[in-house]
Design a protein around this motif. Structure first.
Motif, PDB file in Angstrom:
ATOM      1  N   PRO A 168       0.743  -1.384  -0.115  1.00  0.00           N
ATOM      2  CA  PRO A 168      -0.340   0.760  -0.010  1.00  0.00           C
ATOM      3  C   PRO A 168       0.282   1.502   0.024  1.00  0.00           C
ATOM      4  N   LEU A 169       2.103   1.095   0.889  1.00  0.00           N
ATOM      5  CA  LEU A 169       3.041   2.120   0.310  1.00  0.00           C
ATOM      6  C   LEU A 169       4.096   1.868  -0.296  1.00  0.00           C
ATOM      7  N   LEU A 170       3.659   2.191  -1.817  1.00  0.00           N
ATOM      8  CA  LEU A 170       4.865   1.467  -2.452  1.00  0.00           C
ATOM      9  C   LEU A 170       5.492   2.497  -3.025  1.00  0.00           C
ATOM     10  N   VAL A 171       4.795   3.499  -3.976  1.00  0.00           N
ATOM     11  CA  VAL A 171       5.247   5.137  -3.822  1.00  0.00           C
ATOM     12  C   VAL A 171       5.864   5.544  -2.374  1.00  0.00           C
ATOM     13  N   GLU A 172       5.367   5.944  -1.514  1.00  0.00           N
ATOM     14  CA  GLU A 172       5.701   6.300  -0.377  1.00  0.00           C
ATOM     15  C   GLU A 172       6.568   6.083   0.480  1.00  0.00           C
ATOM     16  N   SER A 173       7.059   4.680   0.678  1.00  0.00           N
ATOM     17  CA  SER A 173       8.433   3.842   1.116  1.00  0.00           C
ATOM     18  C   SER A 173       9.564   4.028   0.824  1.00  0.00           C
ATOM     19  N   GLY A 174       9.287   4.043  -1.034  1.00  0.00           N
ATOM     20  CA  GLY A 174      10.547   3.857  -1.679  1.00  0.00           C
ATOM     21  C   GLY A 174      10.404   2.612  -2.414  1.00  0.00           C
ATOM     22  N   GLN A 175       9.748   2.157  -1.838  1.00  0.00           N
ATOM     23  CA  GLN A 175       9.726   0.206  -2.584  1.00  0.00           C
ATOM     24  C   GLN A 175       9.566   0.406  -3.199  1.00  0.00           C
ATOM     25  N   ASN A 176       8.643   1.494  -4.231  1.00  0.00           N
ATOM     26  CA  ASN A 176       8.501   1.493  -5.943  1.00  0.00           C
ATOM     27  C   ASN A 176      10.139   1.350  -6.537  1.00  0.00           C
ATOM     28  N   ASN A 177      11.375   1.486  -5.748  1.00  0.00           N
ATOM     29  CA  ASN A 177      12.759   1.650  -6.451  1.00  0.00           C
ATOM     30  C   ASN A 177      12.907  -0.034  -7.006  1.00  0.00           C
ATOM     31  N   LEU A 178      12.537  -0.830  -6.204  1.00  0.00           N
ATOM     32  CA  LEU A 178      12.703  -2.278  -6.207  1.00  0.00           C
ATOM     33  C   LEU A 178      12.259  -3.014  -7.897  1.00  0.00           C
ATOM     34  N   ARG A 203       0.024   8.404  -7.143  1.00  0.00           N
ATOM     35  CA  ARG A 203       0.115   6.857  -7.469  1.00  0.00           C
ATOM     36  C   ARG A 203      -0.511   6.715  -8.757  1.00  0.00           C
ATOM     37  N   MET A 204      -1.213   7.530  -9.129  1.00  0.00           N
ATOM     38  CA  MET A 204      -1.008   7.618 -11.263  1.00  0.00           C
ATOM     39  C   MET A 204      -0.458   7.864 -11.238  1.00  0.00           C
ATOM     40  N   ARG A 205       0.832   8.908 -11.136  1.00  0.00           N
ATOM     41  CA  ARG A 205       1.663   9.484 -11.834  1.00  0.00           C
ATOM     42  C   ARG A 205       3.358   8.616 -11.677  1.00  0.00           C
ATOM     43  N   HIS A 206       3.153   7.637 -10.450  1.00  0.00           N
ATOM     44  CA  HIS A 206       4.214   6.471 -10.865  1.00  0.00           C
ATOM     45  C   HIS A 206       3.424   4.905 -11.835  1.00  0.00           C
ATOM     46  N   ALA A 207       2.324   5.385 -12.329  1.00  0.00           N
ATOM     47  CA  ALA A 207       1.207   4.251 -12.488  1.00  0.00           C
ATOM     48  C   ALA A 207       2.338   4.264 -14.068  1.00  0.00           C
ATOM     49  N   HIS A 208       2.516   2.650 -14.251  1.00  0.00           N
ATOM     50  CA  HIS A 208       2.961   1.931 -15.353  1.00  0.00           C
ATOM     51  C   HIS A 208       1.964   1.435 -16.128  1.00  0.00           C
ATOM     52  N   ASP A 209       0.678   0.738 -15.599  1.00  0.00           N
ATOM     53  CA  ASP A 209      -0.489  -0.136 -15.591  1.00  0.00           C
ATOM     54  C   ASP A 209      -1.390   0.202 -14.624  1.00  0.00           C
ATOM     55  N   VAL A 210      -2.190  -0.086 -15.046  1.00  0.00           N
ATOM     56  CA  VAL A 210      -3.589   0.450 -14.034  1.00  0.00           C
ATOM     57  C   VAL A 210      -5.589  -0.667 -14.477  1.00  0.00           C
ATOM     58  N   LEU A 211      -5.519  -1.104 -13.201  1.00  0.00           N
ATOM     59  CA  LEU A 211      -6.342  -1.438 -12.628  1.00  0.00           C
ATOM     60  C   LEU A 211      -7.455  -0.864 -12.314  1.00  0.00           C
TER      61      LEU A 211
END
Length: 200
Positions: A112-122, A164-172
């Motif tokens: 849920p905190l992929l963007v906020e925690s920086g986990q999206n860097n993984l 969140r949408m700014r970081h999205a490559h794909d949206v469900l």
């Protein structure tokens, strides 16, 4: 390839992740589960939490009373910051070690905190499960039997929908039934397999 899956509370992240795992055999790492592991009895993080908030933060069996902790940290931003600084690096280590054990064509990191925690860097791609806020609120109140105000506080702490949408490559888009969500997941899975087959 590691793909991040995120969305606000009550958006349907778990339902989407379950489809990837059950229908397509994808290795799923759930950051929420890792956040429970790092505060299990005997783990150093739990000792730090008790030192800060007192024994009242524990259940009778010595495990963490998560709802009591949630009330405390969502009422006081500085306490939430302290907790995140303690837990995020530990959670990240657990996530990385689990992702390294994946043997499916790609792995899914659900957070849920992929963007906020920086986990999206993984991750190399990010999927956002998107749902109208009114639906998000209603689903969570019903599912968790918690007051609307508490859900709103959690929603405030999570990245706003636009962010969140700014970081999205794909949206469900999860404003329909489960079958509609599954069809979107199946299409994405097919697309990811095609991406993996392309020469790098």
């Amino acid at each position: 390839m590691i793909i991040g899956l995120t969305g606000g509370i009550g958006s349907g992240k778990t339902a989407a992740a379950n489809r990837f795992a059950a229908a397509h055999g994808i290795h799923v790492v759930d950051a929420d589960q890792k956040s429970r592991v790092v505060v299990e009895p005997g783990r150093p993080a739990l000792t730090h939490i008790v030192d800060r908030f007192g024994e009242a933060i524990l259940l009778k069996d010595g495990s963490l009373n998560r709802s009591a902790l949630r009330e405390k940290v969502f009422a006081a931003p500085q306490e939430r910051q302290w907790l995140e600084e303690l837990l995020h690096p530990l959670i990240r280590d657990e996530i990385i070690s689990d992702l390294q054990s994946a043997n499916s064509p790609y792995a899914l990191l659900v957070s849920p905190l992929l963007v906020e925690s920086g986990q999206n860097n993984l991750t190399s791609r990010v999927i956002v499960v998107d749902v109208p806020e009114a639906m998000q609120l209603a689903r969570t109140v019903e599912r968790d039997a918690v007051p609307e105000a508490q859900v709103r506080a959690i929603m405030q702490a999570q990245a706003q929908r636009e962010e969140r949408m700014r970081h999205a490559h794909d949206v469900l888009t999860n404003d329909g039934d489960l079958a509609a969500l599954h069809a979107q997941v199946d299409a994405l899975h097919k697309r990811y397999l095609e991406l993996l087959e392309r020469p790098q």
